[in-house]
Design a protein around this motif. Sequence first.
Motif, PDB file in Angstrom:
ATOM      1  N   ARG A 150     -12.978   5.813 -17.323  1.00  0.00           N
ATOM      2  CA  ARG A 150     -11.618   6.254 -16.988  1.00  0.00           C
ATOM      3  C   ARG A 150     -11.647   7.788 -16.965  1.00  0.00           C
ATOM      4  NH1 ARG A 150      -6.906   4.129 -16.317  1.00  0.00           N
ATOM      5  NH2 ARG A 150      -7.394   1.972 -16.770  1.00  0.00           N
ATOM      6  N   GLU A 151     -11.500   8.377 -15.804  1.00  0.00           N
ATOM      7  CA  GLU A 151     -11.640   9.833 -15.675  1.00  0.00           C
ATOM      8  C   GLU A 151     -10.306  10.495 -15.325  1.00  0.00           C
ATOM      9  OE1 GLU A 151     -14.675  10.659 -12.791  1.00  0.00           O
ATOM     10  OE2 GLU A 151     -16.268   9.816 -14.051  1.00  0.00           O
ATOM     11  N   PRO A 152     -10.088  11.717 -15.817  1.00  0.00           N
ATOM     12  CA  PRO A 152      -8.849  12.430 -15.434  1.00  0.00           C
ATOM     13  C   PRO A 152      -8.873  12.798 -13.955  1.00  0.00           C
ATOM     14  CG  PRO A 152     -10.306  13.841 -16.721  1.00  0.00           C
ATOM     15  CD  PRO A 152     -10.929  12.481 -16.739  1.00  0.00           C
ATOM     16  N   LEU A 153      -7.715  13.134 -13.418  1.00  0.00           N
ATOM     17  CA  LEU A 153      -7.596  13.357 -11.975  1.00  0.00           C
ATOM     18  C   LEU A 153      -7.892  14.794 -11.563  1.00  0.00           C
ATOM     19  CD1 LEU A 153      -4.189  11.480 -11.565  1.00  0.00           C
ATOM     20  CD2 LEU A 153      -6.450  10.606 -10.969  1.00  0.00           C
ATOM     21  N   GLY A 154      -7.526  15.748 -12.421  1.00  0.00           N
ATOM     22  CA  GLY A 154      -7.685  17.166 -12.055  1.00  0.00           C
ATOM     23  C   GLY A 154      -6.401  17.924 -12.335  1.00  0.00           C
ATOM     24  N   VAL A 155      -5.980  18.741 -11.379  1.00  0.00           N
ATOM     25  CA  VAL A 155      -4.755  19.528 -11.563  1.00  0.00           C
ATOM     26  C   VAL A 155      -3.551  18.659 -11.163  1.00  0.00           C
ATOM     27  CG1 VAL A 155      -3.477  21.597 -10.865  1.00  0.00           C
ATOM     28  CG2 VAL A 155      -5.990  21.665 -11.018  1.00  0.00           C
ATOM     29  N   LYS A 172       5.853  14.761 -19.075  1.00  0.00           N
ATOM     30  CA  LYS A 172       4.807  14.852 -18.045  1.00  0.00           C
ATOM     31  C   LYS A 172       3.529  15.459 -18.627  1.00  0.00           C
ATOM     32  CE  LYS A 172       8.045  14.986 -14.175  1.00  0.00           C
ATOM     33  NZ  LYS A 172       7.999  13.521 -14.020  1.00  0.00           N
ATOM     34  N   SER A 173       3.667  16.573 -19.354  1.00  0.00           N
ATOM     35  CA  SER A 173       2.456  17.240 -19.823  1.00  0.00           C
ATOM     36  C   SER A 173       1.765  16.465 -20.941  1.00  0.00           C
ATOM     37  CB  SER A 173       2.775  18.669 -20.284  1.00  0.00           C
ATOM     38  OG  SER A 173       3.724  18.657 -21.327  1.00  0.00           O
ATOM     39  N   GLY A 174       2.517  15.767 -21.792  1.00  0.00           N
ATOM     40  CA  GLY A 174       1.911  15.030 -22.919  1.00  0.00           C
ATOM     41  C   GLY A 174       0.805  14.086 -22.446  1.00  0.00           C
ATOM     42  N   PRO A 175       1.135  13.086 -21.612  1.00  0.00           N
ATOM     43  CA  PRO A 175       0.084  12.167 -21.168  1.00  0.00           C
ATOM     44  C   PRO A 175      -0.940  12.824 -20.250  1.00  0.00           C
ATOM     45  CG  PRO A 175       2.175  11.667 -20.076  1.00  0.00           C
ATOM     46  CD  PRO A 175       2.468  12.674 -21.147  1.00  0.00           C
ATOM     47  N   ALA A 176      -0.494  13.746 -19.390  1.00  0.00           N
ATOM     48  CA  ALA A 176      -1.432  14.388 -18.446  1.00  0.00           C
ATOM     49  C   ALA A 176      -2.521  15.122 -19.221  1.00  0.00           C
ATOM     50  CB  ALA A 176      -0.682  15.353 -17.536  1.00  0.00           C
ATOM     51  N   LEU A 177      -2.108  15.937 -20.182  1.00  0.00           N
ATOM     52  CA  LEU A 177      -3.074  16.743 -20.936  1.00  0.00           C
ATOM     53  C   LEU A 177      -3.916  15.867 -21.870  1.00  0.00           C
ATOM     54  CD1 LEU A 177      -1.617  19.061 -19.616  1.00  0.00           C
ATOM     55  CD2 LEU A 177      -1.192  20.075 -21.852  1.00  0.00           C
ATOM     56  N   ALA A 178      -3.292  14.873 -22.479  1.00  0.00           N
ATOM     57  CA  ALA A 178      -4.048  13.981 -23.373  1.00  0.00           C
ATOM     58  C   ALA A 178      -5.200  13.321 -22.612  1.00  0.00           C
ATOM     59  CB  ALA A 178      -3.120  12.916 -23.960  1.00  0.00           C
ATOM     60  N   CYS A 179      -4.956  12.987 -21.341  1.00  0.00           N
ATOM     61  CA  CYS A 179      -5.991  12.319 -20.528  1.00  0.00           C
ATOM     62  C   CYS A 179      -7.049  13.292 -20.018  1.00  0.00           C
ATOM     63  CB  CYS A 179      -5.344  11.611 -19.336  1.00  0.00           C
ATOM     64  SG  CYS A 179      -4.382  10.174 -19.790  1.00  0.00           S
ATOM     65  N   LYS A 255      -2.474  12.382  -1.992  1.00  0.00           N
ATOM     66  CA  LYS A 255      -2.404  12.723  -3.418  1.00  0.00           C
ATOM     67  C   LYS A 255      -1.715  11.597  -4.166  1.00  0.00           C
ATOM     68  CE  LYS A 255      -2.412  17.623  -2.630  1.00  0.00           C
ATOM     69  NZ  LYS A 255      -1.668  18.786  -2.232  1.00  0.00           N
ATOM     70  N   LYS A 256      -2.087  11.411  -5.402  1.00  0.00           N
ATOM     71  CA  LYS A 256      -1.424  10.397  -6.221  1.00  0.00           C
ATOM     72  C   LYS A 256      -0.010  10.891  -6.543  1.00  0.00           C
ATOM     73  CE  LYS A 256      -5.619   8.437  -7.427  1.00  0.00           C
ATOM     74  NZ  LYS A 256      -6.188   8.900  -6.158  1.00  0.00           N
ATOM     75  N   VAL A 257       0.924   9.968  -6.637  1.00  0.00           N
ATOM     76  CA  VAL A 257       2.327  10.369  -6.849  1.00  0.00           C
ATOM     77  C   VAL A 257       3.020   9.462  -7.871  1.00  0.00           C
ATOM     78  CG1 VAL A 257       4.579  10.654  -5.712  1.00  0.00           C
ATOM     79  CG2 VAL A 257       2.516  11.250  -4.475  1.00  0.00           C
ATOM     80  N   THR A 258       3.743  10.078  -8.786  1.00  0.00           N
ATOM     81  CA  THR A 258       4.665   9.336  -9.657  1.00  0.00           C
ATOM     82  C   THR A 258       6.062   9.908  -9.400  1.00  0.00           C
ATOM     83  OG1 THR A 258       2.991   9.004 -11.371  1.00  0.00           O
ATOM     84  CG2 THR A 258       5.264   8.778 -12.062  1.00  0.00           C
ATOM     85  N   LEU A 259       7.036   9.029  -9.201  1.00  0.00           N
ATOM     86  CA  LEU A 259       8.394   9.485  -8.913  1.00  0.00           C
ATOM     87  C   LEU A 259       9.384   8.839  -9.883  1.00  0.00           C
ATOM     88  CD1 LEU A 259       8.365   9.068  -5.004  1.00  0.00           C
ATOM     89  CD2 LEU A 259       8.024  11.195  -6.271  1.00  0.00           C
ATOM     90  N   GLU A 260      10.117   9.672 -10.596  1.00  0.00           N
ATOM     91  CA  GLU A 260      11.204   9.200 -11.474  1.00  0.00           C
ATOM     92  C   GLU A 260      12.495   9.671 -10.827  1.00  0.00           C
ATOM     93  OE1 GLU A 260      11.093   7.304 -13.980  1.00  0.00           O
ATOM     94  OE2 GLU A 260       8.970   7.318 -14.471  1.00  0.00           O
ATOM     95  N   LEU A 261      13.197   8.750 -10.190  1.00  0.00           N
ATOM     96  CA  LEU A 261      14.318   9.193  -9.338  1.00  0.00           C
ATOM     97  C   LEU A 261      15.675   8.718  -9.865  1.00  0.00           C
ATOM     98  CD1 LEU A 261      12.430   8.589  -5.977  1.00  0.00           C
ATOM     99  CD2 LEU A 261      12.462  10.642  -7.390  1.00  0.00           C
ATOM    100  N   ILE A 478      -1.049   6.165 -18.938  1.00  0.00           N
ATOM    101  CA  ILE A 478      -2.473   6.559 -18.970  1.00  0.00           C
ATOM    102  C   ILE A 478      -3.103   6.216 -17.621  1.00  0.00           C
ATOM    103  CG2 ILE A 478      -4.717   6.110 -20.073  1.00  0.00           C
ATOM    104  CD1 ILE A 478      -3.030   7.299 -22.191  1.00  0.00           C
ATOM    105  N   GLU A 479      -2.719   5.055 -17.087  1.00  0.00           N
ATOM    106  CA  GLU A 479      -3.282   4.645 -15.787  1.00  0.00           C
ATOM    107  C   GLU A 479      -2.898   5.625 -14.692  1.00  0.00           C
ATOM    108  OE1 GLU A 479      -2.160   0.546 -15.193  1.00  0.00           O
ATOM    109  OE2 GLU A 479      -3.119   0.075 -17.114  1.00  0.00           O
ATOM    110  N   SER A 480      -1.705   6.196 -14.793  1.00  0.00           N
ATOM    111  CA  SER A 480      -1.271   7.075 -13.707  1.00  0.00           C
ATOM    112  C   SER A 480      -1.849   8.486 -13.827  1.00  0.00           C
ATOM    113  CB  SER A 480       0.250   7.100 -13.626  1.00  0.00           C
ATOM    114  OG  SER A 480       0.758   7.908 -14.645  1.00  0.00           O
ATOM    115  N   TYR A 481      -2.462   8.803 -14.947  1.00  0.00           N
ATOM    116  CA  TYR A 481      -3.081  10.130 -15.082  1.00  0.00           C
ATOM    117  C   TYR A 481      -4.606  10.051 -15.133  1.00  0.00           C
ATOM    118  CZ  TYR A 481       1.416  12.426 -15.720  1.00  0.00           C
ATOM    119  OH  TYR A 481       2.674  12.925 -15.518  1.00  0.00           O
ATOM    120  N   THR A 482      -5.144   8.875 -14.800  1.00  0.00           N
ATOM    121  CA  THR A 482      -6.604   8.721 -14.784  1.00  0.00           C
ATOM    122  C   THR A 482      -6.988   7.879 -13.569  1.00  0.00           C
ATOM    123  OG1 THR A 482      -6.403   6.752 -16.179  1.00  0.00           O
ATOM    124  CG2 THR A 482      -6.948   8.810 -17.301  1.00  0.00           C
TER     125      THR A 482
END
Length: 498
Positions: A150-155, A172-179, A255-261, A478-482
């Motif tokens: 399971r690898e991180p995505l990048g920026v 947003k930053s909590g899970p992104a950075l943890a991964c 690009k991968k996208v997550t949307l909270e609308l 976790i799945e959405s940031y890896t």
Amino acid sequence: MTSPANKYGPETSLPVQQSYVNGAYLPSKTGETFENRYPGNDEVICEVEVAGQAEIDAAVTAASDAFESWSQSPAAERSEILLSAASILRSRNSELAELESLDTGKPIAETSVVDVITGAEVIEYFAKVIQAIGGRHVDLPPAAFALMRREPLGVCAGIGAWNYPIQIAMWKSGPALACGNTMVFKPAEQTPLTALRLAEIYTEAGLPAGVFNVVQGAAGTGSALVSHPGVAKVTLTGSVETGKIVLEQAARELKKVTLELGGKSPIVVFDDADFDNALNAALVGNFYSSGQVCSNGTRVFVHAPIYEEFVTQLAQRTQAIRVGDPFDPATQMGPLVSREHYEKVLGYMELARKSGARHLCGGDAISEGDLARGYYVTPAVFANCQDDMEFVKDEVFGPLMSVLPFESEEEAILRANDTPFGLAAAVFTTRLDRAHRVANALRAGIVWINAYNVTPPEVPFGGFKESGLGRENGLEAIESYTQIKTIYTNLGGVEKTY
Ligand code: NAD
């Protein structure tokens, strides 16, 4: 609740704010600034420098450079830094809550117990679970096996809305950075302040420079960030309209996208429900943060036998809500976030009054006394609404509750689902069979049974239909940031085909 720090108040004025890149403030070369106003009195708090292409390039480059070592650092190290940041955030809760009240106009009674705390909880959750996240191994006899890393995505580009500015930045930053990802975050232009404090706190906690950056600006800055070739993933919290634009733009480079609308969520109250619980939920699910909550239950469907009593009590309780100065600890509802939004909400109040629905209370701009300078609107309840009335269908994002009577369970489900949105829903009943039958039938990303707007970090949150894509919180984030890399290992020979 911690006592107010009194560091910031209605009279606060701050120096020019900038972007935060590579562990320090970065002056903008654009020469452009925008005003940030206090919603309680319409006074300018500060000017904010707009990040242009040069600043966005600098932020993405810093995040890209930092990714190399951050993504390779042991999970335990990432966890320790994130937990340390959460601890600083908690210790500075009072001061940060005041800054958030200044920026958003939300009452200190809310910001001091919700905004920073629920953000810190999410950072802590991901800091704790990340060490338990691993890959998978699959045996492929007779002479092979595969590893799934399971690898991180990048920026990752994070783009926030103005209603929960610091909480969104932390969600947003909590899970992104943890991964193991790095992030460039753009707060909403109405609320640029607390994401900068978060960046400073991350630095203080030991986060390497460039892992979390903040760029300031409106749609132009957001759009330039989304289309930057160095960005691997975009996560937006905002309106459906912006979500569609961002998705289209991100799709050009896949690009991968997550949307909270947005949402227009239903609360269905049956005659067998605990009456007071349902009433409490309808009120908090409509008027918290002056109604500026994405998952608010703004269509309240009430079973005919209890309908009249329910609307009578709703109106009484709504009229007793204390609207006022956000910095007064007794205030329950502050102003709306901006003049533009205030005018939009007042427009919907006007539509509601002309719609033929029964106006029970509220919906007025406060035009006398100190509050007249701010963007204050009294909380409104309209009964006997029709499903197709404009204010019942659209997301108003203000203190406007629509109450609709229904006769049967089937009817309530059909009408509750008759919307392009699908963020949240609730059912109030004491019958276990009915509770689960209705919860299963409601088309929404989260359905509460006998509760409303409860979003613990352990459970995923996000929308069905036009309310979004992907999920925040829970292990699903976790799945959405890896991404998964399969490594196939051959222990035997390679067949001679040609
Ligand atoms: P918005 O869509 O106007 O703006 C959101 C963010 O997107 C801002 O930072 C804005 O500058 C940026 N933006 C605007 N146009 C852009 C573009 N073309 N490219 C990139 N970025 C762009 O929304 P808002 O008015 O700030 O927030 C209110 C909306 O957010 C409501 O619809 C609400 O329901 C939704 N919201 C959803 C959630 C959720 O978790 N589902 C939470 C809070 C708010």
